[in-house]
Scaffold this active site. Structure first.
Site: not given
Length: 252
Positions: A12, A14, A98, A100, A168, A174, A214
């Site tokens: 991904n 992003k 996701h 985010e 996730e 991240g 990660s």
């Protein structure tokens, strides 16, 4: 890994990537089959690159996907993109839900489910993301959160051919932090068990469950060896061919 399920290594990008980034994608496409002949691979690129990315990977074992879609086929939705548009550009997969998107755009489980159904309508495979926040983890609510998200985000009709589930943990995305291997194993086992209740054993036992958060070449081997982990959804490490192919090479 789960026996008889072909693993998927999904990247991904992003909000990263311009025309200059296509050289990295080309290196991934060239090296993918050599790195792992027994895995599928997809890189979900920004919409601005999707059509060109599809051309770059054409003829290789690597595929491309989108990072989000609108539930509607078309309409007055300025700035949005439909799954049919993604498919027209060469996408095979699309990420929905996701964390985010859930956090930054307030997407509910219901919206995620609508997007997944829209992806199927366009012939795309939906990668549905679920995961708990750090506060929910510390409160011991991880399993409850995952069950709630699956119940609300995974529509009836989900199958191993049209849906992938990506776990996730929000606090691991991240940050460089990853759960203990035992925690990943427990979460994936719980997800599989809940899906059996929700979708039936035959569907649940053949559906790919990815781990994300990660993942990097240094820890991919341990993570991908966990029971019920059928691949990975990778963020930052998918931007560099060396890192992505290093993770792909951990399959097996």
């Amino acid at each position: 890994m789960t026996p008889n399920i072909k693993p998927l290594i999904a990247g991904n990008w992003k909000m990263h990537g311009t025309s200059a980034s296509l050289s990295s994608l080309e290196a991934m496409a060239t090296g993918f089959a050599e790195a792992a002949s027994d895995a599928d691979g997809v890189i979900c690129v920004p919409a601005t690159l999707l059509e060109r990315a599809a051309g770059v990977v054409e003829g290789s074992s690597l595929q491309v996907g989108g990072q989000d879609c609108h539930p509607a086929e078309k309409g007055a939705h300025t700035g949005d993109i439909s799954p049919e548009m993604l498919s027209d550009c060469g996408a095979i997969y699309v990420i929905v839900g996701h964390s985010e998107r859930r956090a930054d755009h307030g997407e509910s489980d219901g919206v995620v489910a609508d997007k997944a159904k829209a992806a199927w309508r366009a012939g795309l495979i939906a990668i549905i993301c679920i995961g708990e926040t750090e506060a929910q983890r510390k409160a011991g609510e991880t399993f409850n959160v995952l069950e709630e998200q699956m119940a609300g985000s995974v529509p009836a009709g989900a199958s191993a051919t049209n849906t992938v589930i990506a776990y996730e943990p929000v606090w691991a995305i991240g940050t460089g932090l990853t759960p203990e291997i035992a925690d990943i194993e427990a979460a994936h086992a719980h997800i599989r068990q809940h899906l059996r209740k929700q979708l039936g054993a035959e569907t649940a036992d053949s559906m790919r469950l990815l781990y994300g958060g990660s993942v990097k070449p240094g820890n991919a081997g341990d993570i991908l060896s966990v029971e019920n982990v059928d691949g990975a959804l990778i963020g930052g490490a998918s931007l560099k061919a060396e890192d992505y192919l290093g993770i792909v090479g951990s399959v097996g």
